[in-house]
Structure formats: structure tokens, C-alpha cells
Scaffold this active site. Structure first.
Site, PDB file in Angstrom:
ATOM      1  N   ASP A  69      -6.971  -6.050   0.582  1.00 22.30           N
ATOM      2  CA  ASP A  69      -6.874  -4.831   1.384  1.00 22.30           C
ATOM      3  C   ASP A  69      -5.408  -4.405   1.429  1.00 22.30           C
ATOM      4  O   ASP A  69      -4.495  -5.237   1.289  1.00 22.30           O
ATOM      5  CB  ASP A  69      -7.394  -5.055   2.808  1.00 22.30           C
ATOM      6  CG  ASP A  69      -7.443  -3.756   3.593  1.00 22.30           C
ATOM      7  OD1 ASP A  69      -8.192  -2.852   3.189  1.00 22.30           O
ATOM      8  OD2 ASP A  69      -6.723  -3.635   4.599  1.00 22.30           O
ATOM      9  N   GLU A  99      -2.486  -1.413   3.311  1.00 23.43           N
ATOM     10  CA  GLU A  99      -2.179  -0.341   4.249  1.00 23.43           C
ATOM     11  C   GLU A  99      -1.107   0.532   3.601  1.00 23.43           C
ATOM     12  O   GLU A  99      -0.283   0.049   2.813  1.00 23.43           O
ATOM     13  CB  GLU A  99      -1.687  -0.894   5.586  1.00 23.43           C
ATOM     14  CG  GLU A  99      -2.691  -1.769   6.321  1.00 23.43           C
ATOM     15  CD  GLU A  99      -3.979  -1.060   6.699  1.00 23.43           C
ATOM     16  OE1 GLU A  99      -3.966   0.190   6.802  1.00 23.43           O
ATOM     17  OE2 GLU A  99      -4.996  -1.750   6.891  1.00 23.43           O
ATOM     18  N   HIS A 123      -2.604   1.681  11.721  1.00 25.46           N
ATOM     19  CA  HIS A 123      -2.249   0.286  11.422  1.00 25.46           C
ATOM     20  C   HIS A 123      -1.109  -0.272  12.275  1.00 25.46           C
ATOM     21  O   HIS A 123      -0.854  -1.476  12.230  1.00 25.46           O
ATOM     22  CB  HIS A 123      -1.892   0.127   9.945  1.00 25.46           C
ATOM     23  CG  HIS A 123      -0.963   1.169   9.410  1.00 25.46           C
ATOM     24  ND1 HIS A 123       0.300   1.400   9.910  1.00 25.46           N
ATOM     25  CD2 HIS A 123      -1.124   2.050   8.381  1.00 25.46           C
ATOM     26  CE1 HIS A 123       0.878   2.355   9.220  1.00 25.46           C
ATOM     27  NE2 HIS A 123       0.041   2.778   8.291  1.00 25.46           N
ATOM     28  N   HIS A 150      -5.877  -1.670  12.127  1.00 23.04           N
ATOM     29  CA  HIS A 150      -6.138  -2.080  10.759  1.00 23.04           C
ATOM     30  C   HIS A 150      -4.972  -2.966  10.313  1.00 23.04           C
ATOM     31  O   HIS A 150      -3.814  -2.609  10.510  1.00 23.04           O
ATOM     32  CB  HIS A 150      -6.230  -0.869   9.831  1.00 23.04           C
ATOM     33  CG  HIS A 150      -7.468  -0.067  10.029  1.00 23.04           C
ATOM     34  ND1 HIS A 150      -8.206   0.432   8.989  1.00 23.04           N
ATOM     35  CD2 HIS A 150      -8.114   0.334  11.150  1.00 23.04           C
ATOM     36  CE1 HIS A 150      -9.248   1.104   9.460  1.00 23.04           C
ATOM     37  NE2 HIS A 150      -9.199   1.067  10.777  1.00 23.04           N
ATOM     38  N   ASP A 158      -8.158  -7.615   7.727  1.00 18.60           N
ATOM     39  CA  ASP A 158      -9.271  -6.873   7.137  1.00 18.60           C
ATOM     40  C   ASP A 158      -9.817  -7.576   5.898  1.00 18.60           C
ATOM     41  O   ASP A 158     -11.027  -7.563   5.653  1.00 18.60           O
ATOM     42  CB  ASP A 158      -8.833  -5.449   6.779  1.00 18.60           C
ATOM     43  CG  ASP A 158      -8.689  -4.569   8.019  1.00 18.60           C
ATOM     44  OD1 ASP A 158      -8.886  -5.084   9.137  1.00 18.60           O
ATOM     45  OD2 ASP A 158      -8.366  -3.383   7.868  1.00 18.60           O
TER      46      ASP A 158
END
Length: 225
Positions: free
Chosen positions: A7, A9, A57, A150, A155
Site C-alpha cells: 500500500d 500514501e 493520512h 490511512h 493498511d
């Protein structure tokens, strides 16, 4: 089989508009089970982080100011993922950003078919149902109570559990090895009394009846020569 749940960001939605990668989280799976090995890093995007992205985030420009550049972490990242398939939720988004950064850093880009998209898996398995990571955690009973923001590594860890459930979940009853050593039920012992083997030789009467039956058949294959 080794897989990497991944994952990221970012500062926004499109690298073409100047947005950059700011966090990468990876979880290693072996035969669809987490091994405990992870890769995680924050990345200085060399630009500001818009407030609407921070709201998602929680990563601010100030927090990322002293973090390494992507060029400083790319070698370790590439070494960690190796050539394993990448399990990603909404893979097109993350793969686009990763390939953009890899290209800038002078590394080969990754083919799209390397990614296993759990968003597509969820939409195929549950048509019309919500398919966000939060929705899937709720559906499968995966605890995501610590997900205030997030976060790439958190995640990825949640997605690893969701991915296992999308593939059918843990089916402990199919384990071939069970017993006290493996945490399974103890073996059941059944004591039966000894019985001597029975004689199976035909009697004279049975032989005679068999012979009479053969006389009524045309060319019986089992007739004695």
C-alpha cells in the site's frame, strides 16, 4: 509461493500533476500467510502536502521534511519485493505512482499484470456491495479499530487478512496434519475385540449348486477347464 501485500500514501491523485509518493508499506506472504517480514518507509516528496491529503493520512509537510528521498530508499524497496506478485487494493493507482517514481529514479517499471487487485476480486465476489478496505474488514470481521488515518503499513497488514478471506479464508479443517503437536484434536483410539479370520472355502452343496448354475449359461468365462 511468495507474495507482497503493498500500500502507498501520496500527496494527491495524479503524479502528472506533480503529486508524489510519501509512504510505502509492504507485508510478505508465504502461501497466503503473513511471515512477519515487512518493509516500511516515509518519503520526502520535495513539495507541500495539501490539507485534503493530510486529512486522509495525517502526514504533514513538516513531518516529511527530514525523511529520505525516494532515491534513498528505492534500492531497499526493490530488493524487498523482488519478483513476487504484488497484492494491492485498487492496484492501478498504486502501480501508476510506483512506476512514475521508479522511472524518475532510473529503475525499470513494473508490468501491470504483476499486481493482484483485491478491489476487483471483491467486486467480482460481491457485486454491488461496498468494496473499500474498511467495508471488507467489516464484512470479514477483521479488526480495523486502530485505523484512525490511512497508513501504508497498517493498511497492508489489514489487506493481507482481507486477501486471505477473499481467497476462501483459513480452512483449518482441511489440514492434513493434526494432533497435539500441531494444535489439532488428539487422535481417537477405538479398541475392538479380536476375531479369528473366518473360513471362506465353499461347501460341497455350494459347489454342486454352482455347477448346476453354470450348466444354464452359455460359455461361462469362469467355468473350470
Amino acid at each position: 509461493m511468495r507474495e507482497i501485500v503493498l500500500d502507498t500514501e501520496t500527496t494527491g491523485f495524479k503524479p502528472e500533476e506533480g503529486h508524489r509518493l510519501i509512504e510505502i508499506g509492504c507485508v510478505e506472504l508465504h502461501n497466503h500467510v503473513a511471515t512477519g517480514k515487512t518493509f516500511h518507509c516515509y518519503v520526502n516528496p520535495e513539495r507541500d502536502v495539501p490539507p485534503d491529503a493530510v486529512a486522509v493520512h495525517g502526514l504533514t509537510t513538516e513531518f516529511l521534511a527530514d525523511k529520505p528521498l525516494f532515491n534513498d530508499v528505492v534500492a531497499e524497496f526493490v530488493a524487498f519485493i523482488g519478483d513476487a506478485p504484488l497484492v494491492i487494493h485498487n492496484a492501478a493507482f498504486d502501480m501508476h505512482f510506483l512506476n512514475w517514481e521508479l522511472r524518475i529514479a532510473g529503475y525499470p517499471v513494473m508490468p501491470k499484470d504483476r499486481a493482484i487487485d483485491t478491489l476487483l476480486m471483491a467486486r467480482q465476489k460481491f457485486p454491488g456491495a461496498p468494496a473499500t478496505l474498511d467495508a471488507l474488514c467489516k464484512r470479514f470481521g477483521v479488526d480495523n479499530s486502530s485505523r484512525t488515518y490511512h497508513g501504508a503499513l497498517l493498511d497492508a497488514q489489514l489487506l493481507a487478512e482481507v486477501y486471505l478471506e477473499l481467497r476462501g479464508g483459513r480452512q483449518a479443517g482441511l489440514a492434513l496434519a493434526s494432533g497435539p503437536a500441531t494444535g489439532g484434536p488428539a487422535a481417537i483410539r477405538i479398541d475392538r475385540p479380536y476375531r479369528a479370520p473366518r473360513a471362506h472355502a465353499p461347501s460341497e452343496e455350494e459347489l454342486a449348486a454352482h455347477a448346476e448354475l453354470l450348466k444354464k449359461l452359455k460359455n461361462p468365462l469362469w467355468a473350470a477347464e
